[in-house]
Write a protein that holds these residues in place. Structure first.
Motif, PDB file in Angstrom:
ATOM      1  N   HIS A  63      14.835 -35.119  23.426  1.00  0.00           N
ATOM      2  CA  HIS A  63      13.487 -34.825  22.934  1.00  0.00           C
ATOM      3  C   HIS A  63      12.575 -34.350  24.064  1.00  0.00           C
ATOM      4  CE1 HIS A  63       9.331 -35.914  21.662  1.00  0.00           C
ATOM      5  NE2 HIS A  63       9.757 -35.348  20.536  1.00  0.00           N
ATOM      6  N   ASP A  64      12.728 -34.947  25.232  1.00  0.00           N
ATOM      7  CA  ASP A  64      11.826 -34.637  26.344  1.00  0.00           C
ATOM      8  C   ASP A  64      12.218 -33.387  27.119  1.00  0.00           C
ATOM      9  OD1 ASP A  64      10.470 -36.946  25.678  1.00  0.00           O
ATOM     10  OD2 ASP A  64      11.310 -38.144  27.318  1.00  0.00           O
ATOM     11  N   ASP A  83      14.744 -26.786  20.127  1.00  0.00           N
ATOM     12  CA  ASP A  83      13.452 -27.156  19.535  1.00  0.00           C
ATOM     13  C   ASP A  83      13.389 -28.675  19.404  1.00  0.00           C
ATOM     14  OD1 ASP A  83      11.171 -27.547  18.033  1.00  0.00           O
ATOM     15  OD2 ASP A  83      11.603 -25.943  16.602  1.00  0.00           O
ATOM     16  N   SER A  84      12.535 -29.311  20.186  1.00  0.00           N
ATOM     17  CA  SER A  84      12.445 -30.774  20.170  1.00  0.00           C
ATOM     18  C   SER A  84      11.862 -31.317  18.875  1.00  0.00           C
ATOM     19  CB  SER A  84      11.608 -31.267  21.359  1.00  0.00           C
ATOM     20  OG  SER A  84      10.289 -30.752  21.298  1.00  0.00           O
ATOM     21  N   ASP A  85      11.321 -30.440  18.045  1.00  0.00           N
ATOM     22  CA  ASP A  85      10.811 -30.869  16.744  1.00  0.00           C
ATOM     23  C   ASP A  85      11.855 -30.743  15.642  1.00  0.00           C
ATOM     24  OD1 ASP A  85       8.239 -31.542  17.618  1.00  0.00           O
ATOM     25  OD2 ASP A  85       7.567 -29.460  17.494  1.00  0.00           O
ATOM     26  N   ARG A  86      13.063 -30.277  16.006  1.00  0.00           N
ATOM     27  CA  ARG A  86      14.124 -30.107  15.005  1.00  0.00           C
ATOM     28  C   ARG A  86      15.425 -30.713  15.542  1.00  0.00           C
ATOM     29  NH1 ARG A  86      14.952 -24.311  12.961  1.00  0.00           N
ATOM     30  NH2 ARG A  86      14.548 -23.661  15.107  1.00  0.00           N
ATOM     31  N   ILE A  87      15.442 -32.025  15.636  1.00  0.00           N
ATOM     32  CA  ILE A  87      16.609 -32.742  16.143  1.00  0.00           C
ATOM     33  C   ILE A  87      17.353 -33.406  14.986  1.00  0.00           C
ATOM     34  CG2 ILE A  87      17.387 -34.657  17.590  1.00  0.00           C
ATOM     35  CD1 ILE A  87      15.002 -34.121  19.405  1.00  0.00           C
ATOM     36  N   ILE A 100      14.018 -37.646  14.088  1.00  0.00           N
ATOM     37  CA  ILE A 100      15.324 -37.306  13.516  1.00  0.00           C
ATOM     38  C   ILE A 100      15.122 -36.674  12.149  1.00  0.00           C
ATOM     39  CG2 ILE A 100      17.585 -38.171  12.830  1.00  0.00           C
ATOM     40  CD1 ILE A 100      16.907 -38.331  15.856  1.00  0.00           C
ATOM     41  N   ARG A 101      15.512 -35.415  12.032  1.00  0.00           N
ATOM     42  CA  ARG A 101      15.331 -34.683  10.769  1.00  0.00           C
ATOM     43  C   ARG A 101      16.437 -34.967   9.761  1.00  0.00           C
ATOM     44  NH1 ARG A 101      12.329 -29.985  10.340  1.00  0.00           N
ATOM     45  NH2 ARG A 101      10.530 -29.979  11.733  1.00  0.00           N
ATOM     46  N   GLY A 102      17.595 -35.369  10.232  1.00  0.00           N
ATOM     47  CA  GLY A 102      18.706 -35.633   9.325  1.00  0.00           C
ATOM     48  C   GLY A 102      19.937 -36.035  10.108  1.00  0.00           C
ATOM     49  N   ARG A 135      12.702 -17.616  18.988  1.00  0.00           N
ATOM     50  CA  ARG A 135      12.510 -18.932  18.398  1.00  0.00           C
ATOM     51  C   ARG A 135      13.532 -19.910  18.937  1.00  0.00           C
ATOM     52  NH1 ARG A 135      13.443 -20.926  12.175  1.00  0.00           N
ATOM     53  NH2 ARG A 135      12.097 -22.755  12.239  1.00  0.00           N
ATOM     54  N   LYS A 136      13.072 -21.077  19.320  1.00  0.00           N
ATOM     55  CA  LYS A 136      13.990 -22.095  19.798  1.00  0.00           C
ATOM     56  C   LYS A 136      14.861 -22.581  18.643  1.00  0.00           C
ATOM     57  CE  LYS A 136      11.184 -23.618  23.687  1.00  0.00           C
ATOM     58  NZ  LYS A 136      12.104 -23.004  24.689  1.00  0.00           N
ATOM     59  N   ARG A 137      16.059 -23.000  18.979  1.00  0.00           N
ATOM     60  CA  ARG A 137      17.043 -23.355  17.952  1.00  0.00           C
ATOM     61  C   ARG A 137      17.052 -24.854  17.664  1.00  0.00           C
ATOM     62  NH1 ARG A 137      21.499 -20.408  21.270  1.00  0.00           N
ATOM     63  NH2 ARG A 137      19.755 -20.429  22.725  1.00  0.00           N
ATOM     64  N   PRO A 138      17.479 -25.238  16.464  1.00  0.00           N
ATOM     65  CA  PRO A 138      17.603 -26.665  16.146  1.00  0.00           C
ATOM     66  C   PRO A 138      18.638 -27.329  17.045  1.00  0.00           C
ATOM     67  CG  PRO A 138      18.668 -25.327  14.459  1.00  0.00           C
ATOM     68  CD  PRO A 138      17.918 -24.376  15.342  1.00  0.00           C
TER      69      PRO A 138
END
Length: 296
Positions: free
Chosen positions: A133-134, A142-146, A178-180, A70-73
């Motif tokens: 992100h890119d 993980d580009s979905d958990r930045i 941006i998640r947080g 699993r890719k990491r944050p």
């Protein structure tokens, strides 16, 4: 006895030269690098140009796990320095700290005063986030958990990107990526400008309220943690208190931490191995950021 005396003199001179020649954040990085304690983090990439126009570069840190399923944050960390100083290569201690907590950590540079002024450093930071992100998936991120974090002027930059949607939108990415965000000892409500550095960085902008993170506080902001020290005389705790209060009044998800008797430098020093006993800054911020990356 003479030999011991001359050895002590040599050590004292070496330490004096070290503190005179090496900038304080880099001093901290050296100490952290060789201090006892677990460290599995390493630099995965360095000197990557993230924006050709500005020629700014970034470094990437992480725990090298080539077989990870699993890719990491991903944490983008912006260093401080009053918008006038700082270098990504001096903040390895912060990158190692968070990388050992499970993040891929990106340390970008940005252009500084006097060569540029507001809002250029924010635009550079947004370009760095766009690059992350890119491209970060190539480095196990993980580009979905930045998430974002920063100290002092870096906290200001992280908060501006989080609250003012225009920067990321102009850079070509959705603000919702941006998640947080965690702000460490940042200036968020300092107009009229309250220091020479803020005057130098901001006073050329014709609409001064647009320089203030608190002006962009919004109900639908991503989760934010705001950290300060009660003895901070550089960036007064009122900045953290007022932004936290404003976000709370709007109904935004915000957490506030004020560590007793810590000053401006103590907050970032507490990320490093030699000084983590000062306060649980690393644990509190890392737990918060990891939690928000796991939320859907």
């Amino acid at each position: 006895m003479k030999t011991l005396f001359f050895c002590l003199i040599a050590v004292a001179v070496a330490l004096l030269l070290f503190t005179r020649i090496v900038e304080p954040p880099n001093q901290l990085d050296y100490l952290d690098r060789f201090w006892p304690g677990q460290n599995n983090a390493e630099k995965l990439a360095s000197d990557i140009t993230f924006d050709e126009a500005s020629a700014q570069k970034l470094n990437i840190w992480g725990v090298n796990a080539p077989n990870a399923h699993r890719k990491r944050p991903v944490l983008v960390f912006f260093y401080g320095g009053g918008w006038a100083n700082g270098d990504r290569d001096h903040y390895g201690f912060a990158a190692r700290a968070y990388a050992n907590r499970g993040f891929i950590v990106v340390l970008p540079d940005y252009r500084k005063v006097p060569h540029v002024h507001f809002p250029i450093f924010n635009q550079d930071a947004a370009a760095a986030v766009r690059w992350v992100h890119d491209n970060i998936s190539r480095y196990g991120g993980d580009s979905d958990r930045i998430v974002l974090a920063g100290h002092s002027a870096g906290a200001y930059i992280a908060m501006m990107l989080t609250l003012d949607r225009s920067y990321l939108m102009s850079a070509g990415v959705k603000p919702s990526i941006i998640r947080g965000t965690v702000g460490l000892s940042g200036p968020y409500d300092f107009y009229p400008y309250d220091s020479r550095r803020s005057i130098n960085a901001m006073n050329r902008w014709p609409r001064p309220l647009e320089t203030q993170p608190i002006a962009f506080a919004r109900k639908d902001a991503p989760p934010i943690m705001i950290i300060t020290g009660t003895s901070d005389d550089t960036v007064k705790p009122r900045n953290a208190i007022l932004l936290s209060r404003k976000l709370h009044e709007l109904g935004a998800p915000v957490k506030f931490r004020a560590y007793n008797d810590l000053n401006h430098e103590d907050i970032v020093m507490a990320l490093s191995k030699p000084f983590r006993s000062k306060a649980p800054v690393l644990q509190d911020s890392a737990d918060f950021l990891m939690k928000v990356t796991e939320q859907h």
